[in-house]
Motif scaffolding. Structure first.
Motif, PDB file in Angstrom:
ATOM      1  N   ALA A 128      39.782  34.481  31.905  1.00 41.29           N
ATOM      2  CA  ALA A 128      39.769  34.420  30.438  1.00 41.29           C
ATOM      3  C   ALA A 128      39.739  35.815  29.820  1.00 41.29           C
ATOM      4  CB  ALA A 128      38.559  33.616  29.967  1.00 41.29           C
ATOM      5  N   SER A 129      39.069  36.751  30.489  1.00 42.86           N
ATOM      6  CA  SER A 129      38.984  38.127  29.966  1.00 42.86           C
ATOM      7  C   SER A 129      40.099  39.011  30.513  1.00 42.86           C
ATOM      8  CB  SER A 129      37.630  38.735  30.319  1.00 42.86           C
ATOM      9  OG  SER A 129      37.455  38.786  31.733  1.00 42.86           O
ATOM     10  N   LYS A 130      41.042  38.375  31.241  1.00 44.46           N
ATOM     11  CA  LYS A 130      42.193  39.070  31.820  1.00 44.46           C
ATOM     12  C   LYS A 130      41.767  40.142  32.827  1.00 44.46           C
ATOM     13  CE  LYS A 130      44.989  38.250  27.689  1.00 44.46           C
ATOM     14  NZ  LYS A 130      45.399  36.947  28.208  1.00 44.46           N
ATOM     15  N   THR A 131      40.649  39.864  33.510  1.00 49.45           N
ATOM     16  CA  THR A 131      40.158  40.766  34.559  1.00 49.45           C
ATOM     17  C   THR A 131      40.631  40.310  35.925  1.00 49.45           C
ATOM     18  OG1 THR A 131      38.182  41.208  33.238  1.00 49.45           O
ATOM     19  CG2 THR A 131      38.095  41.820  35.565  1.00 49.45           C
ATOM     20  N   PHE A 132      40.660  38.994  36.142  1.00 47.06           N
ATOM     21  CA  PHE A 132      41.081  38.403  37.417  1.00 47.06           C
ATOM     22  C   PHE A 132      42.393  37.658  37.250  1.00 47.06           C
ATOM     23  CE2 PHE A 132      36.324  37.883  38.557  1.00 47.06           C
ATOM     24  CZ  PHE A 132      36.269  39.208  38.970  1.00 47.06           C
ATOM     25  N   ASP A 133      43.046  37.462  38.393  1.00 47.87           N
ATOM     26  CA  ASP A 133      44.267  36.654  38.439  1.00 47.87           C
ATOM     27  C   ASP A 133      43.891  35.267  38.950  1.00 47.87           C
ATOM     28  OD1 ASP A 133      46.776  35.439  39.318  1.00 47.87           O
ATOM     29  OD2 ASP A 133      47.655  37.421  39.054  1.00 47.87           O
TER      30      ASP A 133
ATOM     31  N   ALA B 257      32.715  32.263  37.717  1.00 47.12           N
ATOM     32  CA  ALA B 257      32.927  33.712  37.651  1.00 47.12           C
ATOM     33  C   ALA B 257      34.413  34.033  37.505  1.00 47.12           C
ATOM     34  CB  ALA B 257      32.355  34.383  38.899  1.00 47.12           C
ATOM     35  N   ILE B 258      35.236  33.335  38.278  1.00 45.28           N
ATOM     36  CA  ILE B 258      36.681  33.597  38.206  1.00 45.28           C
ATOM     37  C   ILE B 258      37.250  33.097  36.880  1.00 45.28           C
ATOM     38  CG2 ILE B 258      38.912  32.959  39.206  1.00 45.28           C
ATOM     39  CD1 ILE B 258      37.646  33.180  41.938  1.00 45.28           C
ATOM     40  N   LEU B 259      36.721  31.964  36.366  1.00 47.23           N
ATOM     41  CA  LEU B 259      37.177  31.487  35.060  1.00 47.23           C
ATOM     42  C   LEU B 259      36.916  32.543  33.988  1.00 47.23           C
ATOM     43  CD1 LEU B 259      38.234  29.257  33.178  1.00 47.23           C
ATOM     44  CD2 LEU B 259      35.871  28.468  32.945  1.00 47.23           C
ATOM     45  N   ALA B 260      35.722  33.144  34.027  1.00 50.25           N
ATOM     46  CA  ALA B 260      35.393  34.192  33.056  1.00 50.25           C
ATOM     47  C   ALA B 260      36.314  35.397  33.234  1.00 50.25           C
ATOM     48  CB  ALA B 260      33.933  34.610  33.215  1.00 50.25           C
TER      49      ALA B 260
END
Length: 327
Positions: free
Chosen positions: A228-233, A222-225
């Motif tokens: 990758a989508s610049k949603t998470f750090d 989930a964090i990788l996604a």
């Protein structure tokens, strides 16, 4: 295709884009924040899977461990070395459901000794064989060292010890491959058992880290996604909070006072003599000797039969000669 690529969209879900794809254990490796070379995780579910990030160059193990791709991030591929243990949580389930030693799995902790003392009883959890580094599908589960004094607590401790011993087997293989392990990140259902985690720390003599969120697989992908989508750090995993940090007491009180360390040597010896029949005294017949012994017994039986037939034939001839003389 990299792990953090854009894999397309799902029309039925308002065109949500898919930005992260990882295998089960690779996702746990990423979810535990093992982003750099040498960082290690161990997942204790039904089985146990130890995986270490070995960096951007693959390392091939000569000790039965598997080399695989860990994940890719920002165009870089990170390789991993993995050791698979067939029976971890399944051993606890067997104690609960088949032997009915406790009603719920969490009750098993009340039987565990912090130092792993099982009164010299060892358990080989080979219900379907042994995984890394032995890869032996023929061996089957067995208890060793049972006496009249053996009771339920010893059998439970021996069963849990078998999981820590297998973890040590893999860590030792990593060391022989030049991979130094200074700490271990753990996750999975069994990590709620604090005594079990302390036993791992004592046997390996390293710090064991338990994350606040032990579902590292789902968290990782989930964090990788999100990254990758610049949603998470990426700091969500690289700087994640740990619910528990358990240090080894071996260095403090000395190896001699920790039976689990002593028993690990006996575990190694037992695995290399997996099936044996104990006789009186110190004599032992191992499974590898049974076939030659059976063959010797058969030859001896055949020899006795031949001697009997020869004597019988000789007696018949003697009787015939005696009858001829009478005539």
């Amino acid at each position: 295709v990299h792990s953090d690529s854009n894999f397309g969209t799902i029309e039925q879900l308002e065109n949500i884009s898919i930005h992260g794809v990882l295998g089960d254990q690779q996702a746990a490796l990423f979810g535990q924040g093992c982003l750099t070379k040498g960082q290690l995780k161990s997942t204790y579910g039904t089985g146990c899977f130890v995986m270490v990030n070995v960096g951007e160059e693959p390392i091939l193990s000569d000790d039965g461990l598997l080399t695989t791709i860990g994940f890719s991030l920002n165009g870089k591929i990170y390789y991993a070395v993995e050791g698979s243990i067939y029976a971890a949580g399944t051993t606890v389930q067997w104690l609960r459901d088949n032997l009915q030693f406790f009603v719920t799995s969490d009750q098993s902790e009340s039987y565990l000794n912090h130092n792993g003392d099982a009164n010299n009883v060892l358990f080989i959890p080979a219900f379907t064989g042994l995984g890394a580094p032995y890869w032996n599908s023929d061996i089957r589960a067995s208890f060793h060292g049972i006496t009249r004094d053996t009771s339920k607590p010893e059998l439970i401790n021996a069963a849990f010890n078998s999981i820590t011993y297998q973890t040590k087997d893999i860590i030792d293989c990593l060391a022989r491959s030049g991979i130094k392990v200074e700490s271990l990140n753990v996750d999975g259902g069994m990590t709620t058992n604090n005594t079990f985690i302390k036993q791992i720390a004592n046997l390996l003599n390293i710090e064991v880290l338990v994350p606040e969120n032990t579902e590292s697989t789902a968290r990782g992908v989930a964090i990788l996604a999100g990254v990758a989508s610049k949603t998470f750090d990426l700091k969500l995993i690289s700087e994640q909070k740990r619910a528990n940090k358990i240090s080894s007491i071996v260095a403090i009180i000395g190896l001699i006072n920790v039976p689990i360390v002593k028993y690990s040597v006996e575990w190694w010896n037992t695995l290399h003599q997996p099936a044996s029949i104990k006789l009186t005294g110190s004599s032992t017949i191992h499974s590898s000797m049974l076939m030659p012994l059976m063959l010797m017994f058969f030859v001896l039986l055949l020899y006795c039969a031949l001697i009997f037939l020869m004597k019988y034939k000789t007696e018949i001839i003697r009787i015939k000669k005696k009858n001829i003389k009478r005539i």
